[in-house]
Scaffold this motif. Structure first.
Motif, PDB file in Angstrom:
ATOM      1  N   VAL A   1      33.772  25.123  25.681  1.00 34.86           N
ATOM      2  CA  VAL A   1      33.120  25.657  24.480  1.00 34.86           C
ATOM      3  C   VAL A   1      32.605  27.084  24.674  1.00 34.86           C
ATOM      4  CG1 VAL A   1      31.227  25.320  22.840  1.00 34.86           C
ATOM      5  CG2 VAL A   1      32.585  23.356  23.615  1.00 34.86           C
ATOM      6  N   PRO A   2      31.836  27.383  25.741  1.00 34.55           N
ATOM      7  CA  PRO A   2      31.346  28.763  25.894  1.00 34.55           C
ATOM      8  C   PRO A   2      32.447  29.772  26.211  1.00 34.55           C
ATOM      9  CG  PRO A   2      30.725  27.430  27.781  1.00 34.55           C
ATOM     10  CD  PRO A   2      31.280  26.494  26.763  1.00 34.55           C
ATOM     11  N   VAL A   3      33.581  29.306  26.741  1.00 33.13           N
ATOM     12  CA  VAL A   3      34.693  30.223  27.020  1.00 33.13           C
ATOM     13  C   VAL A   3      35.459  30.507  25.737  1.00 33.13           C
ATOM     14  CG1 VAL A   3      36.787  30.595  28.375  1.00 33.13           C
ATOM     15  CG2 VAL A   3      34.865  29.364  29.379  1.00 33.13           C
ATOM     16  N   ALA A   4      35.662  29.479  24.929  1.00 31.48           N
ATOM     17  CA  ALA A   4      36.369  29.668  23.662  1.00 31.48           C
ATOM     18  C   ALA A   4      35.540  30.520  22.698  1.00 31.48           C
ATOM     19  CB  ALA A   4      36.679  28.309  23.040  1.00 31.48           C
ATOM     20  N   ARG A   5      34.254  30.205  22.584  1.00 28.98           N
ATOM     21  CA  ARG A   5      33.282  30.962  21.780  1.00 28.98           C
ATOM     22  C   ARG A   5      33.388  30.733  20.288  1.00 28.98           C
ATOM     23  NH1 ARG A   5      32.896  37.015  24.548  1.00 28.98           N
ATOM     24  NH2 ARG A   5      32.372  36.304  26.683  1.00 28.98           N
ATOM     25  N   ASN A   6      34.574  30.447  19.764  1.00 36.57           N
ATOM     26  CA  ASN A   6      34.707  30.271  18.317  1.00 36.57           C
ATOM     27  C   ASN A   6      35.804  29.244  18.018  1.00 36.57           C
ATOM     28  OD1 ASN A   6      37.351  31.779  18.084  1.00 36.57           O
ATOM     29  ND2 ASN A   6      36.053  33.472  18.781  1.00 36.57           N
ATOM     30  N   ALA A   7      35.828  28.784  16.770  1.00 37.31           N
ATOM     31  CA  ALA A   7      36.768  27.728  16.368  1.00 37.31           C
ATOM     32  C   ALA A   7      38.212  28.189  16.473  1.00 37.31           C
ATOM     33  CB  ALA A   7      36.460  27.279  14.945  1.00 37.31           C
ATOM     34  N   ASP A   8      38.475  29.479  16.207  1.00 37.48           N
ATOM     35  CA  ASP A   8      39.853  29.979  16.258  1.00 37.48           C
ATOM     36  C   ASP A   8      40.409  29.886  17.677  1.00 37.48           C
ATOM     37  OD1 ASP A   8      40.127  30.921  13.478  1.00 37.48           O
ATOM     38  OD2 ASP A   8      38.546  32.320  14.039  1.00 37.48           O
ATOM     39  N   ALA A   9      39.618  30.314  18.657  1.00 33.41           N
ATOM     40  CA  ALA A   9      40.075  30.253  20.050  1.00 33.41           C
ATOM     41  C   ALA A   9      40.187  28.810  20.521  1.00 33.41           C
ATOM     42  CB  ALA A   9      39.117  31.031  20.951  1.00 33.41           C
ATOM     43  N   MET A  10      39.258  27.961  20.094  1.00 30.79           N
ATOM     44  CA  MET A  10      39.335  26.546  20.460  1.00 30.79           C
ATOM     45  C   MET A  10      40.611  25.932  19.878  1.00 30.79           C
ATOM     46  SD  MET A  10      38.019  23.980  22.091  1.00 30.79           S
ATOM     47  CE  MET A  10      36.269  24.295  22.384  1.00 30.79           C
ATOM     48  N   ALA A  11      40.969  26.320  18.661  1.00 28.97           N
ATOM     49  CA  ALA A  11      42.187  25.809  18.040  1.00 28.97           C
ATOM     50  C   ALA A  11      43.431  26.247  18.805  1.00 28.97           C
ATOM     51  CB  ALA A  11      42.274  26.278  16.592  1.00 28.97           C
ATOM     52  N   VAL A  12      43.409  27.448  19.369  1.00 31.82           N
ATOM     53  CA  VAL A  12      44.552  27.930  20.169  1.00 31.82           C
ATOM     54  C   VAL A  12      44.729  27.039  21.400  1.00 31.82           C
ATOM     55  CG1 VAL A  12      45.367  29.811  21.632  1.00 31.82           C
ATOM     56  CG2 VAL A  12      44.449  30.314  19.355  1.00 31.82           C
ATOM     57  N   VAL A  13      43.609  26.737  22.090  1.00 25.83           N
ATOM     58  CA  VAL A  13      43.698  25.878  23.281  1.00 25.83           C
ATOM     59  C   VAL A  13      44.161  24.483  22.899  1.00 25.83           C
ATOM     60  CG1 VAL A  13      42.432  24.842  25.199  1.00 25.83           C
ATOM     61  CG2 VAL A  13      41.882  27.158  24.469  1.00 25.83           C
ATOM     62  N   MET A  14      43.551  23.910  21.876  1.00 24.31           N
ATOM     63  CA  MET A  14      43.902  22.550  21.473  1.00 24.31           C
ATOM     64  C   MET A  14      45.329  22.480  20.929  1.00 24.31           C
ATOM     65  SD  MET A  14      40.282  21.329  19.781  1.00 24.31           S
ATOM     66  CE  MET A  14      40.893  19.699  19.369  1.00 24.31           C
TER      67      MET A  14
END
Length: 300
Positions: free
Chosen positions: A153-166
């Motif tokens: 979560v702290p590395v992704a920082r935002n929903a867009d980056a989290m969506a890229v990883v997922m």
């Protein structure tokens, strides 16, 4: 008359060599089996248009069972975050948006390669769990079992980056990379049997498998990561997330790892620089997917 040391005077000696003929037959049989397995289990992946090796006896239900077993083992060892926690709800929401676009993205990518979509994942039993851990990681097992570690979560920082990883992790399951690795392992086992039947000792077999790993298995694993990057990026874009967050995300991921990655040729993953270059090259296509599937969404 020659005296035989064992006293077998005058008995004709049998020629040896029958074992060599048997060895040739065993080698030939294993080689034919390996070739039949390889060519008999090749199929075209609709996402990439490439021929891949997947055991035809392994169907969606088998993959789901294997994924579920692994998922239960992991959950038994890890500490899941409460389902009603804010972070769990947010990550489930991201997953739901990505999953909702799977069919559309598969259809679009398959069309690019002149292939019909297979929709293998329609029978997946999707499930999302957030695990309490400092690991900056996530995974998606065959059959649709997804886990995200809170350290991401702290590395992704935002929903867009989290969506890229997922999206990347979901893409591994969509592309059936686990099934491909299982087929590779079976083929490697046949290769080891050929080496043993051919008279190779343990050290020679180890050298052969090491060469096979560096020359084939590791590059193949890196190609899986490149494929998952592309499919995952298109999935995130089609789900109305901003794919441009992929580049700063992987820059942060590289920084978080402390630059301790092995050289690319000895790794299952592309190095961060290569990955970022690939993502930058894919960005026009990803933005086109975002515009195509999210006509009302404006770039942020």
């Amino acid at each position: 008359m020659r005296q035989d040391p064992l006293g077998n005077q005058g008995r004709p000696r049998r020629r040896r060599g029958g074992g060599g003929g048997l060895r040739v037959l065993v080698l030939l049989g294993l080689a034919v089996y390996g070739g039949c397995y390889y060519f008999g289990n090749r199929t075209v992946d609709p996402y990439t248009g490439e021929k891949v090796l997947i055991d035809r006896s392994l169907d969606a239900e088998d993959e789901k069972a294997l994924g579920l077993e692994a998922y239960r083992q992991i959950l038994a060892q890890e500490r899941p975050v409460a389902a009603d926690a804010q972070v769990a709800q947010q990550i489930r929401g991201i997953a739901q948006r990505l999953i909702a676009r799977v069919d559309a993205v598969e259809t679009a990518l398959a069309a690019e390669h002149g292939r019909p979509p297979g929709h293998f994942s329609r029978s997946f039993d999707w499930e999302v769990t957030v695990l309490q851990s400092e690991q900056a990681n996530a995974f998606c097992l065959p059959g649709g079992k997804i886990a995200v570690y809170t350290g991401l979560v702290p590395v992704a920082r935002n929903a867009d980056a989290m969506a890229v990883v997922m999206g990347h992790e979901i893409a591994h399951a969509l592309l059936r990379h686990g099934a491909q690795r299982m087929a590779q392992q079976k083929l490697s086992g046949i290769g080891q049997m050929v080496g043993a039947a051919g008279g190779m000792d343990a050290q020679q077999q180890e050298l052969l498998m090491s060469a096979f790993g560096y020359g084939y298995l590791l590059p193949y694993a890196r190609s899986h990561e490149v494929q998952a990057d592309e499919v995952g990026l298109m999935l995130a874009a089609a789900a109305c997330f901003d794919p441009r967050q992929a580049v700063p995300l992987w820059e942060r991921m590289s920084a978080a790892s402390g630059g301790q990655a092995p050289p690319e040729f000895a790794s299952t993953h592309p190095n961060p620089g290569t990955r970022i270059q690939n993502l930058q090259a894919l960005m026009p296509k990803a933005m086109a997917y975002r515009q195509r599937f999210c006509e009302s969404a404006q770039p942020r």
